[in-house]
Design an enzyme around this catalytic site. Structure first.
Site, PDB file in Angstrom:
ATOM      1  N   SER A 105       0.843  -1.194   0.000  1.00 56.11           N
ATOM      2  CA  SER A 105       0.000   0.000   0.000  1.00 56.11           C
ATOM      3  C   SER A 105       0.879   1.244   0.000  1.00 56.11           C
ATOM      4  O   SER A 105       2.014   1.215   0.471  1.00 56.11           O
ATOM      5  CB  SER A 105      -0.927   0.012   1.219  1.00 56.11           C
ATOM      6  OG  SER A 105      -1.844   1.090   1.150  1.00 56.11           O
ATOM      7  N   ASP A 106       0.340   2.318  -0.555  1.00 53.60           N
ATOM      8  CA  ASP A 106       1.050   3.589  -0.543  1.00 53.60           C
ATOM      9  C   ASP A 106       0.031   4.715  -0.569  1.00 53.60           C
ATOM     10  O   ASP A 106      -1.042   4.580  -1.164  1.00 53.60           O
ATOM     11  CB  ASP A 106       1.985   3.711  -1.745  1.00 53.60           C
ATOM     12  CG  ASP A 106       2.985   4.840  -1.561  1.00 53.60           C
ATOM     13  OD1 ASP A 106       3.983   4.632  -0.844  1.00 53.60           O
ATOM     14  OD2 ASP A 106       2.759   5.942  -2.107  1.00 53.60           O
ATOM     15  N   GLN A 107       0.366   5.802   0.099  1.00 52.33           N
ATOM     16  CA  GLN A 107      -0.534   6.951   0.141  1.00 52.33           C
ATOM     17  C   GLN A 107       0.212   8.219  -0.261  1.00 52.33           C
ATOM     18  O   GLN A 107       1.315   8.475   0.209  1.00 52.33           O
ATOM     19  CB  GLN A 107      -1.114   7.127   1.545  1.00 52.33           C
ATOM     20  CG  GLN A 107      -2.145   8.259   1.642  1.00 52.33           C
ATOM     21  CD  GLN A 107      -2.659   8.427   3.057  1.00 52.33           C
ATOM     22  OE1 GLN A 107      -1.978   8.979   3.909  1.00 52.33           O
ATOM     23  NE2 GLN A 107      -3.858   7.920   3.319  1.00 52.33           N
ATOM     24  N   ALA A 115      -3.405   3.761  -2.419  1.00 53.31           N
ATOM     25  CA  ALA A 115      -3.409   2.619  -3.334  1.00 53.31           C
ATOM     26  C   ALA A 115      -3.164   1.327  -2.565  1.00 53.31           C
ATOM     27  O   ALA A 115      -2.425   1.302  -1.579  1.00 53.31           O
ATOM     28  CB  ALA A 115      -2.349   2.790  -4.407  1.00 53.31           C
TER      29      ALA A 115
END
Length: 204
Positions: A80-82, A117
């Protein structure tokens, strides 16, 4: 004569790995009460030239999940990445007090989209899915004194956009619009449940 017992034993759930060292994502995934391991991904997070925030978040989430899945092919791996999106400009983690002050001065009175994401990968089965949860956040018109008091109290220097919404950062905001309540914290659990279930993890 009938029996309440199932006629066949369901297949074993695949091991689950969170491809992240984020304490926020670890705490969120723990809510599902599933055994999992956290593994640090070895990924260069430098944005590409001209890359928009949503594309950056998706690329990094997939890269993290794929990199860890290569090392643990039998597992279902979550990446995940923000990225905070201010009118198309990506805003990352401030890292320092001075940068956090500068970020929040830019964000006051603004609408920011936090692009979170999520990628789920299992190398052994060839499973790969990616999705993005976009959270629209409206910041209050903050005074310099409010910004300083918040940062001294919360020290959110490892949070994208300096806004720790699960803590005191909620007081900075006018409104939050999203369809996956934990996305703003860093891991959209509704999407996570759906995707890891499809990958072979039993939830609940």
């Amino acid at each position: 004569m009938t029996s309440d017992r199932p006629s066949a034993t369901p297949p074993a759930s695949r091991p689950l790995i969170l491809g992240s060292t984020s304490r926020y994502r670890h705490e969120l995934l723990s809510r599902l009460k599933l055994p999992f391991e956290a593994v640090a991904p070895n990924v260069d997070e430098t944005p590409h030239s001209g890359e928009n925030p949503a594309d950056l978040a998706v690329r990094l989430a997939l890269a993290k999940a794929r990199e860890v899945a290569q090392r643990h092919p039998q597992a279902v791996v979550i990446g995940s990445d923000q990225v905070a999106d201010l009118r198309g400009e990506p805003l990352g983690k401030p890292g320092t007090h001075e940068r956090a002050v500068a970020q929040l001065k830019r964000l006051r009175g603004e609408t920011v989209v936090f692009q979170t994401a999520l990628a789920v990968v299992c190398a052994a089965t060839g499973f790969e899915q990616c999705d993005i949860a976009s959270v629209r956040v409206v910041f209050r018109k903050l005074s310099d004194a409010e910004i300083e008091r918040y940062l001294r109290a919360e020290q959110p220097y490892d949070c994208a956009g300096s806004a720790k919404s699960e803590g005191l950062g909620i007081a900075l905001l006018e409104r939050i619009d999203n369809d996956d309540p934990t996305a703003l914290v860093g891991l959209p659990l509704i999407r996570t449940c759906r995707m890891i279930r499809a990958a072979g993890v039993h939830v609940p």
